[in-house]
Design a protein around this motif. Structure first.
Motif, PDB file in Angstrom:
ATOM      1  N   UNK A 193       4.128   7.735   3.627  1.00 40.13           N
ATOM      2  CA  UNK A 193       5.221   7.522   2.663  1.00 40.13           C
ATOM      3  C   UNK A 193       5.123   7.756   1.301  1.00 40.13           C
ATOM      4  N   UNK A 194       3.958   7.840   0.755  1.00 40.61           N
ATOM      5  CA  UNK A 194       3.545   7.955  -0.442  1.00 40.61           C
ATOM      6  C   UNK A 194       2.096   8.514  -0.836  1.00 40.61           C
ATOM      7  N   UNK A 195       1.883   9.062  -1.957  1.00 39.90           N
ATOM      8  CA  UNK A 195       0.692   9.678  -2.156  1.00 39.90           C
ATOM      9  C   UNK A 195       0.386   9.404  -3.471  1.00 39.90           C
ATOM     10  N   UNK A 196      -0.920   9.366  -4.011  1.00 33.14           N
ATOM     11  CA  UNK A 196      -1.330   9.211  -5.271  1.00 33.14           C
ATOM     12  C   UNK A 196      -2.705   8.902  -5.736  1.00 33.14           C
ATOM     13  N   UNK A 197      -2.922   8.476  -6.801  1.00 30.60           N
ATOM     14  CA  UNK A 197      -4.567   8.373  -7.195  1.00 30.60           C
ATOM     15  C   UNK A 197      -5.158   7.554  -6.337  1.00 30.60           C
ATOM     16  N   UNK A 198      -4.880   6.801  -5.603  1.00 25.84           N
ATOM     17  CA  UNK A 198      -5.683   5.878  -4.743  1.00 25.84           C
ATOM     18  C   UNK A 198      -5.770   6.482  -3.215  1.00 25.84           C
ATOM     19  N   UNK A 199      -4.906   7.567  -2.871  1.00 24.84           N
ATOM     20  CA  UNK A 199      -4.833   8.059  -1.552  1.00 24.84           C
ATOM     21  C   UNK A 199      -6.328   8.400  -1.119  1.00 24.84           C
ATOM     22  N   UNK A 200      -6.723   8.074  -0.103  1.00 28.71           N
ATOM     23  CA  UNK A 200      -8.154   8.245   0.369  1.00 28.71           C
ATOM     24  C   UNK A 200      -8.211   9.538   0.723  1.00 28.71           C
ATOM     25  N   UNK A 201      -9.173  10.415   0.306  1.00 23.56           N
ATOM     26  CA  UNK A 201      -9.305  11.728   0.428  1.00 23.56           C
ATOM     27  C   UNK A 201      -8.639  12.904  -0.234  1.00 23.56           C
ATOM     28  N   UNK A 202      -7.882  12.336  -1.168  1.00 27.37           N
ATOM     29  CA  UNK A 202      -7.095  12.999  -2.247  1.00 27.37           C
ATOM     30  C   UNK A 202      -8.056  14.344  -2.860  1.00 27.37           C
ATOM     31  N   UNK A 203      -7.841  15.425  -2.903  1.00 33.07           N
ATOM     32  CA  UNK A 203      -8.635  16.458  -3.541  1.00 33.07           C
ATOM     33  C   UNK A 203      -8.068  16.927  -4.743  1.00 33.07           C
ATOM     34  N   UNK A 204      -8.811  16.923  -5.887  1.00 32.11           N
ATOM     35  CA  UNK A 204      -8.619  17.619  -7.173  1.00 32.11           C
ATOM     36  C   UNK A 204      -9.183  18.890  -7.211  1.00 32.11           C
ATOM     37  N   UNK A 205      -8.759  19.937  -7.861  1.00 32.20           N
ATOM     38  CA  UNK A 205      -9.264  21.186  -8.127  1.00 32.20           C
ATOM     39  C   UNK A 205     -10.197  20.853  -9.059  1.00 32.20           C
ATOM     40  N   UNK A 206     -11.242  22.020  -9.024  1.00 32.50           N
ATOM     41  CA  UNK A 206     -12.234  22.258  -9.956  1.00 32.50           C
ATOM     42  C   UNK A 206     -12.243  21.735 -11.551  1.00 32.50           C
ATOM     43  N   UNK A 207     -10.885  22.236 -12.049  1.00 33.71           N
ATOM     44  CA  UNK A 207     -10.709  21.850 -13.303  1.00 33.71           C
ATOM     45  C   UNK A 207     -10.118  20.790 -13.664  1.00 33.71           C
ATOM     46  N   UNK A 208     -10.047  19.681 -12.569  1.00 32.95           N
ATOM     47  CA  UNK A 208      -9.636  18.234 -12.682  1.00 32.95           C
ATOM     48  C   UNK A 208      -7.896  18.328 -12.483  1.00 32.95           C
ATOM     49  N   UNK A 209      -7.237  19.442 -12.096  1.00 35.45           N
ATOM     50  CA  UNK A 209      -5.862  19.615 -11.937  1.00 35.45           C
ATOM     51  C   UNK A 209      -5.676  18.909 -10.325  1.00 35.45           C
ATOM     52  N   UNK A 244       6.848 -10.720  -5.281  1.00 34.70           N
ATOM     53  CA  UNK A 244       5.540 -10.200  -5.435  1.00 34.70           C
ATOM     54  C   UNK A 244       5.201  -9.042  -5.158  1.00 34.70           C
ATOM     55  N   UNK A 245       4.191  -8.292  -5.675  1.00 34.65           N
ATOM     56  CA  UNK A 245       3.652  -7.205  -5.359  1.00 34.65           C
ATOM     57  C   UNK A 245       2.093  -7.311  -5.484  1.00 34.65           C
ATOM     58  N   UNK A 246       1.462  -6.926  -4.360  1.00 35.13           N
ATOM     59  CA  UNK A 246      -0.116  -6.866  -4.310  1.00 35.13           C
ATOM     60  C   UNK A 246      -0.679  -5.678  -4.006  1.00 35.13           C
ATOM     61  N   UNK A 247      -1.392  -4.913  -4.711  1.00 37.57           N
ATOM     62  CA  UNK A 247      -1.794  -3.535  -4.519  1.00 37.57           C
ATOM     63  C   UNK A 247      -2.659  -3.550  -3.107  1.00 37.57           C
ATOM     64  N   UNK A 248      -2.305  -2.602  -2.353  1.00 36.35           N
ATOM     65  CA  UNK A 248      -3.221  -2.321  -1.094  1.00 36.35           C
ATOM     66  C   UNK A 248      -3.864  -0.992  -1.086  1.00 36.35           C
ATOM     67  N   UNK A 249      -5.032  -0.918  -0.789  1.00 30.49           N
ATOM     68  CA  UNK A 249      -5.660   0.497  -0.878  1.00 30.49           C
ATOM     69  C   UNK A 249      -5.994   0.977   0.717  1.00 30.49           C
ATOM     70  N   UNK A 250      -4.509   1.238   1.121  1.00 30.94           N
ATOM     71  CA  UNK A 250      -4.554   1.661   2.683  1.00 30.94           C
ATOM     72  C   UNK A 250      -4.765   0.605   3.659  1.00 30.94           C
ATOM     73  N   UNK A 251      -4.519   1.026   5.079  1.00 33.46           N
ATOM     74  CA  UNK A 251      -4.551   0.252   5.979  1.00 33.46           C
ATOM     75  C   UNK A 251      -5.824  -0.730   6.011  1.00 33.46           C
ATOM     76  N   UNK A 252      -6.808  -0.263   5.956  1.00 32.23           N
ATOM     77  CA  UNK A 252      -8.201  -0.800   6.104  1.00 32.23           C
ATOM     78  C   UNK A 252      -8.142  -2.254   5.149  1.00 32.23           C
ATOM     79  N   UNK A 253      -7.420  -1.988   3.821  1.00 32.14           N
ATOM     80  CA  UNK A 253      -7.421  -3.105   2.822  1.00 32.14           C
ATOM     81  C   UNK A 253      -6.666  -4.055   3.311  1.00 32.14           C
ATOM     82  N   UNK A 254      -5.892  -4.023   4.251  1.00 29.70           N
ATOM     83  CA  UNK A 254      -4.747  -5.159   4.499  1.00 29.70           C
ATOM     84  C   UNK A 254      -5.397  -6.529   4.646  1.00 29.70           C
TER      85      UNK A 254
END
Length: 480
Positions: free
Chosen positions: A406-422, A194-204
Motif C-alpha cells: 500500500x506504500x513504497x519508499x526508501x525503506x522498502x525491502x529490495x527497492x532498486x535504484x538506477x546506476x546514477x542514483x536515480x 502515536x506512530x512507530x516506524x515499521x520496516x516491513x512485516x518482519x519488523x512487527x
C-alpha cells in the motif's frame, strides 16, 4: 454557473468570519423588538417583512458555524468509534500495518503502527509513559479542535531517551510531582495519535515491544473513569441541521473554544446556538430554519471543494500542504478540510504531505494506464527520517491488491535504484516485468478518476517545511 456560485459563497464565508460583532449587535435589535430569545417550545412570531433578510442571515451564520464546528463534531465521532472497542484513557495498539480493511480514519499511512488513545481529562490528570526508542516515533497530542499542541518524539531528539509526563486539563488545579514534565491540554477531550516506524512485516515484533512501553495511568488511583456523555454520532448527522447544530452546541460546552475565537462566537446567538449552555433552539423558527437547512448542504460542499486553499502547487500536478496544517489558529476552513480529507495530519515540522490525482498532462489517474514517477538523484525527498509514496481510492482508503503493498519508499525491502542514483517507481494494476520490487499496485478500474497518490516526508529537512523548494517529479504515462 454552479462553480461560480460556489466560489462566491466561499468568499462570503471567509469574509463573514471576520464580522461576527456586527451580527451580534443586529441580533440584539431583534431581541429588543418583536423577536425574543426562545425559552420554550412555542413558535417564535416574526414580522414577515424581516423573513427574507433573516433567512439569508441565518444561512450566512449557519455556513460559518458548520465550517467552524465540522472538525469538533468529526473528532467526537472518531472518538466514539474508538471507544466502542477501547475505553477512554487507554491505549489501543495496532498490531498490523494499515491495509484496505482499515477504515478508522481517512488516508492512514502504511509506514508506522498506530498507538491510539482518547483521553477525558475532566476527571483528573493522566500520566503518560514512553520507553527508550531507537527508531522514528511520535506521540501527537491533539485537542478537541484537532490542533496539534504537543509532540513527543519525532523531531524532538531528547524524547528518544524515554520519559514520563503528566497531562492535565485546562482548568485542573492540584498538586503534582515536582520532577515530572506537566502538559496542560487546551481541552478535556484529547486525542493521542502515536506512530512507530515499521520496516516491513518482519519488523512487527520489535515494534510490539516498544508499544508495551506506551502507557497511561490516572495521577490519582481514586479518579473516576473517563466518560464523555454524547448522543451517538452518525455520518448522516453531518447533513442534518437538526442533528449537527445541537451536537455542536453540546461539544462546545464540553470543550470551550479558545478566546481567539470570540469574534466568530458572537454570531452564534442569531441561530439560537448557546455554546455556553450547550443548547440549540432554532428548530421552531421556520425562517431561521430555512436558512440553516440550506447552510448545511452548501457548507459541506465548500469544505469538500476548497482543498486547493490548503495546498500550494508543486510541479504543476502535485500539491503540497501549506504551513497551516496541524495548528490552525482561526483558519477554520483549513481545519475543516483536513478533518474531512485526512484528520490527524502532522504539522510541517513533523511531516510534509504532497498529493495528486492527475498525471503530468493534468489527466485523472486511472487503473487501465501504466505510470512511472522518476526521481533524479537530487530529487529524492530530503528527510532526517524516511519517506514513502502511498496510493488511495477516491474515498481516501487503501485499495486491496495482490501484493498487499500500500506504500513504497526508501525503506522498502529490495527497492532498486538506477546506476546514477536515480529511482523509478512504477504505478499500474499489473506487475511491471522485471521491476516488481519498484511496483506500487493501482486498481484495475477504468472509471476516472479512481485513485490518488500521497508522498509523506517524515521530519523533513528545514527548507522543505515552509518553503516550496523541493520539486516532486510528475507522474508520467508509460508508453509501451
Amino acid at each position: 454557473m454552479k462553480k461560480a456560485g460556489l466560489f462566491i459563497t466561499a468568499l462570503s464565508v471567509l469574509t463573514s468570519m471576520a464580522t461576527g460583532s456586527a451580527y451580534a449587535n443586529e441580533n440584539k435589535q431583534y431581541h429588543a423588538g418583536s423577536v425574543q430569545p426562545q425559552t420554550s417550545t412555542s413558535p417564535i412570531t416574526v414580522p414577515l417583512v424581516q423573513a427574507p433578510y433573516r433567512t439569508n442571515l441565518a444561512y450566512s451564520v449557519g455556513v460559518d458555524a458548520y465550517i467552524y464546528g465540522y472538525t469538533l463534531v468529526e473528532m467526537a465521532r472518531t472518538m466514539q468509534q474508538f471507544t466502542e472497542k477501547t475505553p477512554l484513557n487507554t491505549f489501543h495498539h495496532d498490531k498490523l500495518l494499515a491495509d484496505a480493511s482499515f477504515k478508522d480514519f481517512v488516508k492512514p499511512n502504511n509506514d508506522t503502527l498506530y498507538s491510539t488513545a482518547w483521553l477525558d481529562l475532566s476527571k483528573g490528570p493522566q500520566v503518560l509513559s514512553y520507553p527508550t526508542i531507537a527508531r522514528y516515533f511520535t506521540l501527537q497530542m491533539m485537542d478537541a479542535y484537532s490542533n496539534s499542541f504537543k509532540y513527543i518524539g519525532g523531531s524532538n531528539l531528547d524524547d528518544y531517551k524515554g520519559g514520563k509526563v503528566v497531562i492535565v486539563g485546562p482548568n485542573w488545579e492540584g498538586k503534582l510531582p515536582g520532577n515530572v514534565e506537566v502538559i496542560r491540554a487546551p481541552t478535556d477531550m484529547l486525542w493521542i495519535l502515536g506512530r512507530t516506524f515499521v520496516n516491513g512485516e518482519k519488523d512487527l515484533p520489535n515494534v510490539y515491544n516498544i508499544q508495551t512501553g506506551y502507557t497511561l495511568a490516572p495521577l490519582d488511583v481514586n479518579q473516576k473513569p473517563g466518560a464523555i456523555d454524547l448522543p451517538k454520532i452518525e455520518s448522516a448527522d453531518f447533513g442534518d441541521p437538526s442533528k449537527f447544530y445541537p451536537l455542536l452546541a453540546q461539544l462546545m460546552k464540553l470543550n470551550p473554544p479558545p478566546q481567539r475565537d470570540e469574534a466568530f462566537l458572537s454570531k452564534l446567538e442569531f441561530i439560537r446556538l448557546d455554546y455556553q449552555a450547550g443548547t440549540f433552539h432554532a428548530n421552531n423558527d421556520p425562517v431561521v430554519w430555512e436558512g440553516l437547512t440550506k447552510a448545511v448542504k452548501d457548507a459541506k460542499e465548500i469544505i469538500k471543494n476548497s482543498i486547493s486553499i490548503l495546498q500550494r502547487p508543486n510541479n504543476g500536478n502535485w500539491r503540497v500542504n501549506n504551513e497551516r496544517v496541524g495548528i490552525y489558529d482561526t483558519y477554520y476552513l483549513n481545519r475543516a478540510m483536513v478533518a474531512m480529507h485526512g484528520i490527524g495530519a502532522n504539522t510541517p515540522e513533523e511531516a510534509v504531505y504532497a498529493s495528486t490525482r492527475v498525471d503530468d498532462g493534468g489527466t485523472p489517474l486511472v487503473g487501465q494506464k501504466k505510470y512511472v514517477i522518476h526521481f533524479e538523484k537530487e530529487q529524492i525527498p530530503p528527510t532526517k527520517s524516511f519517506w514513502s509514496l502511498s496510493l488511495y481510492n477516491f474515498e481516501n482508503h487503501f485499495i486491496d491488491n495482490e501484493l498487499d503493498r500500500y506504500s513504497i519508499g526508501d525503506r522498502t525491502e529490495g527497492l532498486k535504484y538506477n546506476e546514477d542514483g536515480s529511482l523509478d517507481i512504477f504505478i499500474q494494476s499489473t506487475p511491471p516485468k522485471g521491476k516488481e520490487t519498484n511496483w506500487l499496485p493501482s486498481p484495475s478500474s477504468t472509471t476516472a478518476p479512481n485513485f490518488s497518490l500521497v508522498v509523506r516526508i517524515y521530519t523533513p529537512d528545514e527548507p522543505l517545511q515552509k518553503k516550496n523548494t523541493f520539486v516532486i517529479p510528475a507522474i508520467k504515462v508509460v508508453n509501451e
